[in-house]
Design a protein around this motif. Structure first.
Motif, short mmCIF file in Angstrom:
data_model
loop_
_atom_site.label_atom_id
_atom_site.label_comp_id
_atom_site.label_asym_id
_atom_site.label_seq_id
_atom_site.Cartn_x
_atom_site.Cartn_y
_atom_site.Cartn_z
N VAL B 58 0.83 -1.19 0.00
CA VAL B 58 0.00 0.00 0.00
C VAL B 58 0.87 1.25 0.00
CG1 VAL B 58 -2.12 -0.91 0.93
CG2 VAL B 58 -0.29 -0.30 2.48
N SER B 59 1.99 1.14 -0.67
CA SER B 59 2.86 2.29 -0.76
C SER B 59 3.41 2.36 -2.16
CB SER B 59 4.03 2.14 0.22
OG SER B 59 5.06 3.00 -0.17
N LEU B 60 3.70 3.56 -2.59
CA LEU B 60 4.30 3.71 -3.90
C LEU B 60 5.79 3.40 -3.87
CD1 LEU B 60 3.44 6.72 -6.19
CD2 LEU B 60 3.77 4.34 -6.77
N GLU B 61 6.30 3.25 -2.65
CA GLU B 61 7.75 3.07 -2.57
C GLU B 61 8.14 1.60 -2.53
OE1 GLU B 61 11.60 4.23 0.06
OE2 GLU B 61 9.63 4.30 0.95
N GLY B 106 3.27 9.17 2.97
CA GLY B 106 4.54 8.46 2.92
C GLY B 106 5.47 9.20 1.99
N PRO B 107 6.69 8.72 1.84
CA PRO B 107 7.67 9.45 1.03
C PRO B 107 7.36 9.45 -0.47
CG PRO B 107 8.61 7.41 1.87
CD PRO B 107 7.27 7.56 2.52
N GLY B 108 6.48 8.50 -0.91
CA GLY B 108 6.10 8.47 -2.32
C GLY B 108 7.30 8.32 -3.23
N LEU B 109 7.26 8.99 -4.38
CA LEU B 109 8.37 8.87 -5.34
C LEU B 109 9.63 9.55 -4.81
CD1 LEU B 109 6.67 9.40 -8.79
CD2 LEU B 109 7.80 7.35 -7.95
N GLY B 110 9.49 10.38 -3.77
CA GLY B 110 10.68 11.00 -3.19
C GLY B 110 11.50 9.99 -2.40
N GLY B 111 10.89 8.90 -2.01
CA GLY B 111 11.57 7.90 -1.18
C GLY B 111 12.78 7.26 -1.84
N PRO B 112 12.60 6.68 -3.04
CA PRO B 112 13.74 5.97 -3.64
C PRO B 112 15.02 6.78 -3.79
CG PRO B 112 11.71 5.37 -4.73
CD PRO B 112 11.36 6.47 -3.77
N GLY B 140 6.01 12.83 0.96
CA GLY B 140 7.22 13.26 0.29
C GLY B 140 6.87 13.40 -1.18
N ALA B 141 7.68 14.12 -1.95
CA ALA B 141 7.39 14.28 -3.38
C ALA B 141 8.69 14.30 -4.18
CB ALA B 141 6.57 15.54 -3.63
N TYR B 142 8.53 14.29 -5.48
CA TYR B 142 9.67 14.17 -6.38
C TYR B 142 9.49 15.19 -7.49
CZ TYR B 142 12.84 11.63 -9.58
OH TYR B 142 13.85 11.26 -10.43
N GLY B 143 10.41 16.15 -7.58
CA GLY B 143 10.24 17.22 -8.55
C GLY B 143 11.34 17.25 -9.58
N LEU B 144 11.05 16.73 -10.75
CA LEU B 144 12.05 16.70 -11.82
C LEU B 144 11.53 17.45 -13.04
CD1 LEU B 144 14.72 15.58 -12.93
CD2 LEU B 144 13.55 13.46 -13.49
N THR B 145 10.29 17.12 -13.44
CA THR B 145 9.71 17.68 -14.66
C THR B 145 9.54 19.20 -14.57
OG1 THR B 145 8.56 15.62 -15.10
CG2 THR B 145 7.67 17.58 -16.16
N GLU B 146 9.79 19.86 -15.69
CA GLU B 146 9.58 21.30 -15.79
C GLU B 146 8.72 21.60 -17.00
OE1 GLU B 146 13.39 23.19 -16.03
OE2 GLU B 146 14.08 22.35 -14.12
N ARG B 181 1.19 19.42 -0.79
CA ARG B 181 1.09 19.04 0.62
C ARG B 181 2.35 18.35 1.15
NH1 ARG B 181 -3.94 15.05 -0.25
NH2 ARG B 181 -3.04 13.61 -1.74
N ALA B 182 3.33 18.11 0.28
CA ALA B 182 4.51 17.36 0.71
C ALA B 182 5.31 18.11 1.78
CB ALA B 182 5.41 17.08 -0.50
N ALA B 183 5.77 17.39 2.78
CA ALA B 183 6.64 17.97 3.80
C ALA B 183 8.00 18.29 3.20
CB ALA B 183 6.79 16.99 4.97
N TRP B 184 8.40 17.47 2.24
CA TRP B 184 9.64 17.76 1.51
C TRP B 184 9.57 17.20 0.09
CZ3 TRP B 184 11.51 13.08 0.03
CH2 TRP B 184 11.39 12.00 0.91
N THR B 185 10.32 17.79 -0.78
CA THR B 185 10.33 17.36 -2.18
C THR B 185 11.77 17.25 -2.66
OG1 THR B 185 8.28 18.58 -2.54
CG2 THR B 185 9.50 17.93 -4.51
#
Lengths: 405, 410
Positions: B58-61, B106-112, B140-146, B181-185
């Protein structure tokens, strides 16, 4: 627990057959094609390796390979020459049919000779070119006259017929019972009234495909095989498992076609670079590798499920469904691989100097071997919809599409 | 060779399936229409995950696979089934509602990337907030795309420069899941676009950092329950301690490889979700055929429809097998970049096709939305599975480079 890797024994067998395919079958594929069969020394090597008895169960003195091992071997053989599985000595489909429809004693009776004489061939005469208009069932008849059966009619699309020492012939015993009145008979080579006429086909030239004519062929009671109560179900199982072996060959064919094409596009240059460095070509190759990956995993899983059925760890419907999906996918993927292989070779691919035109012809031929995708799709959907498996609708025949067995 | 699930995997699958059917699906359409999932429900999900022994399924990580280096150190292969188990769970969750899976705290895609490249101190600090979420949920989140660089990751323009003990980031990131809403990205920026990949740096940007703001929240075709945000950086100052992996790790091209490593394990997971949605559509159409077309008298459309249905079924099975194999390779510690891309490429297309065909099979009825009529929603949800985490064509570039000798790029 899920494990995609073959075990050590399987790995060793796979390596040995891969080596044989690479050093003997592939380099001599054109020779095989011209001879319309393997040269004696190739046959002898295959017999020595035990390949001719690979389909025989342990009870009849064979190796009794799990189905997973069978599909691994078929893929390797086909990667060398897709016709190999049909052209190498052994009972082939005959053994599978006998194993599925007979009890152990008869299985032993009919298959032991192939262990004692591993250079022998077997064949299954199922198809007929024309459907009977008035009723269901075959036109070839088997009548009980005096104290023997008399068979009359013509069977078509029989693989290995002219080399076969023993044939399994399907004929109509009871017209009124239509498809439920079909009987199976073991017919030895040289039986009076049996004649075989070889035909030329699009692909799989090394295989020996023929029509079988039966004129007043008289057979003793003992050659009649339908004792089992679930006979029709057993027949369906034979067709699906046999077609799953075809799917394994389709996987081997894909591998051979894609790899040789991959190598070609790396060396052929146009517009200043290898053509494989253009996206249109590279993506095409990538898609065929995805197909290969999927075909192989699906065939392995389906074969595994048949072994699991034997060990009471899976249901037969699970194995049927997985097999149907694997067969349909692998057959279509093989055709895509053959077609794209020729396409990416351009004009050169059309020439017999390159192996790819053969792969394309063989792929089409394999699509009408065992079962067609239409048939496996119909069977799969009946399972998924919870409908009864009406075997007579689902197996290949002149009423649906004929196939090479 | 073995294709039977372990008892644990079976139990997990059945557990999630039952929950998805009875609890998730009845709410899925309202989450979609309201563009969000109420926090009390997400808290309930977090508790459930904790009871099930962690975030399994139940997690994306995904679990991070043993790398070949780790294997050689101990002298024996590190084997697990964590990746494969996660794939099985993800398929089942997505069968229920893919939007929910993306919303899970959860950390989501930011986790890996943090797990793969973070320093011990960073791992402790950034993962620490997820340890107890009974009171406060965290993402958590993951910011790559622009806006100007999606597939062409090397072309990102968000800039970073070092000033004393800080880094200053400027630029925009878009389509960021849970970005608002991410605590960190985890944010990627470049010290100099001319350096290409070598110029890339990854930062963990914490919510509330001055100069970091949320732009628009996107309105999407599908997966509407999931939040997709634009992130804006204007002279945003980040402490050096938040440079992912620390200065040392950027001496080589590792900076960029960090981004890429992320995908080897998440692509099969996304592929599995696609298979789950495709299977939902397939089963919907199958049941529709059962209920409407199987009459005591034969009807002409049956045979053709049966074949269409079977074709969808076998394409999904093909996708699932390729995906499982990619996950299995990760579990075995076998590099699987090519197979991971294959799984994503085949699953995205098979599942889109499943949704397209399913509506055709059902006809007009297939497009009507309702609490138990989610087919139109799945059709909207699935399209992005051939786009995010690398489009189908990007997967083919990854595969091409690994099957064609000497091919560095196009």
């Amino acid at each position: 627990m899920i494990d995609f890797a073959p075990n050590e024994d399987q790995q060793a067998l796979q390596d040995a057959v891969r080596q044989f395919a690479k050093t003997v079958l592939a380099p001599r594929a054109r020779e095989t094609e011209k001879l319309r069969g393997f040269a004696p020394d190739v046959q002898a090597t295959a017999v020595e390796m035990g390949l001719s008895i690979a389909s025989i169960p342990e009870s009849a003195g064979g190796p009794g390979f799990p189905f997973v091992t069978r599909v691994l071997l078929e893929e390797e053989l086909a990667a060398g020459d897709p016709a190999a599985a049909y052209a190498l000595a052994g009972p082939g489909a005959f053994a599978l049919a006998i194993t599925e429809i007979c009890d152990e004693a008869r299985c032993k009776h009919f298959l032991t000779p192939f262990v004692e004489h591993p250079d022998r061939f077997g064949a299954v005469a199922w198809g007929e070119a024309k459907p009977v208009a008035e009723r269901g069932g075959f036109g070839t008849s088997a009548k009980w006259i005096g104290n023997s059966f008399t068979l009359d009619g013509t069977k078509s699309y029989v693989v290995g017929a002219s080399r076969a020492d023993t044939l399994l012939v399907f004929a109509q015993v009871d017209d009124a019972a239509e498809w439920n009145g079909v009987g199976a008979f073991v017919v030895p080579k040289g039986t009076h009234g049996l004649s075989i006429e070889r035909v030329t086909t699009l692909g799989l030239d090394g295989a020996d495909i023929a029509s079988v004519r039966l004129e007043h062929v008289r057979l003793p009671r003992a050659s009649y095989l339908n004792e089992a109560k679930d006979w029709s179900h057993r027949l369906l199982r034979f067709f699906v498992k046999n077609a799953l072996l075809v799917a394994a060959r389709c996987t081997g064919l894909q591998r051979a076609a894609i790899e040789v094409t991959r190598d070609y596009v790396q060396t052929r240059t146009a517009f200043g670079k290898p053509i494989g460095h253009f996206q249109a070509v590279a993506f095409n190759i990538s898609d065929r590798f995805i197909d290969l990956e999927a075909s192989r995993a699906m065939v392995h899983r389906a074969a595994f499920l048949w072994d699991a059925v034997a060990a009471d760890q899976a249901t037969e419907n699970e194995a049927f469904l997985a097999s149907c999906r694997a067969i349909g996918f692998a057959q279509e993927a093989a055709m895509r691989a053959g077609n794209d292989a020729v396409q990416l070779h351009g004009g050169a691919g059309f020439m017999r100097d390159y192996p790819v035109e053969k792969y394309m012809r063989d792929a089409k031929q394999l699509q009408v071997c065992g079962m067609t995708t239409t048939q496996t799709d119909q069977l799969a959907s009946r399972i998924e919809l919870g409908l009864p498996l009406e075997w007579s609708l689902l197996i290949p025949s002149a009423e649906s599409q004929n196939v090479f067995v | 060779m073995d294709f039977l699930l372990s008892d644990r995997q079976k139990a997990l699958r059945e557990g999630i399936h039952g929950f998805a059917a009875s609890v998730i699906r009845p709410q899925a359409l309202s989450w979609d229409l309201n563009a969000g999932i109420p926090e009390p429900f997400l808290k309930q999900m977090v508790q459930m995950a904790a009871q099930m022994g962690g975030q399994l399924g139940v997690s994306l990580e995904p679990a991070v696979a043993a790398t070949p280096d780790e294997m050689s150190e101990s002298g024996e292969k590190k084997k697990s089934s964590a990746n494969l188990t996660a794939l099985i769970g993800a398929e089942e969750m997505a069968w229920g509602d893919a939007g929910l899976l993306l919303c899970l705290p959860g950390p989501g895609l930011g986790g890996p990337p943090v797990r793969a490249s973070g320093t011990p101190e960073q791992k402790e600090r950034f993962f620490g907030i997820f340890k107890d979420m009974s009171e406060t949920l965290a993402w958590g989140a993951y910011g790559l795309t622009e806006p100007g660089a999606g597939s062409d990751v090397a072309g990102i323009r968000a800039s970073c420069r070092k000033e004393g003990d800080e880094w200053v980031i400027n630029g925009r990131k878009c389509f960021i899941t849970n970005g608002a809403r991410a605590a960190w990205t985890v944010v990627f920026a470049t010290i100099d676009p001319a350096l290409g990949r070598a110029g890339h740096r990854a930062f963990v940007v914490e919510k509330g950092t001055p100069g970091f703001g949320v732009g628009r929240i996107e309105e999407k075709m599908g997966l509407r329950a999931s939040e997709t945000a634009e992130l804006v950086f204007e002279e945003c100052r980040i402490p050096s301690a938040n440079l992912l992996g620390g200065e040392e790790s950027y001496r080589s091209k590792e900076g960029f490889m960090t981004a890429m490593k992320t995908f080897d394990n998440t692509r099969p997971l996304v592929a599995s979700m696609a298979v789950g949605i495709g299977r939902a559509a397939y089963e919907y159409a199958r049941d529709f055929v059962k209920e409407n077309y199987l009459l005591p008298r034969s009807i002409p459309r049956y045979a053709a429809i049966a074949e269409r249905l079977a074709k969808v079924g076998r394409q999904l099975e093909a996708a699932r097998m390729v995906t499982w194999r990619a996950g299995w390779m990760a579990d075995q510690g076998i590099p699987n970049a090519k197979e991971a891309s294959m799984s994503k490429a085949i699953a995205g297309q098979a599942a889109i096709n499943a949704c397209i065909e399913a509506i055709d099979i059902c006809g007009a009825e297939g497009t009507i939305a309702g609490d138990h009529r989610l087919l139109e929603k799945w059709f909207r949800d699935i399209k992005v599975y051939d786009i995010f985490e690398g489009t189908g064509n990007i997967q083919r570039i990854v595969i091409s480079k690994r099957v064609i000798e000497g091919l560095k790029g196009f």
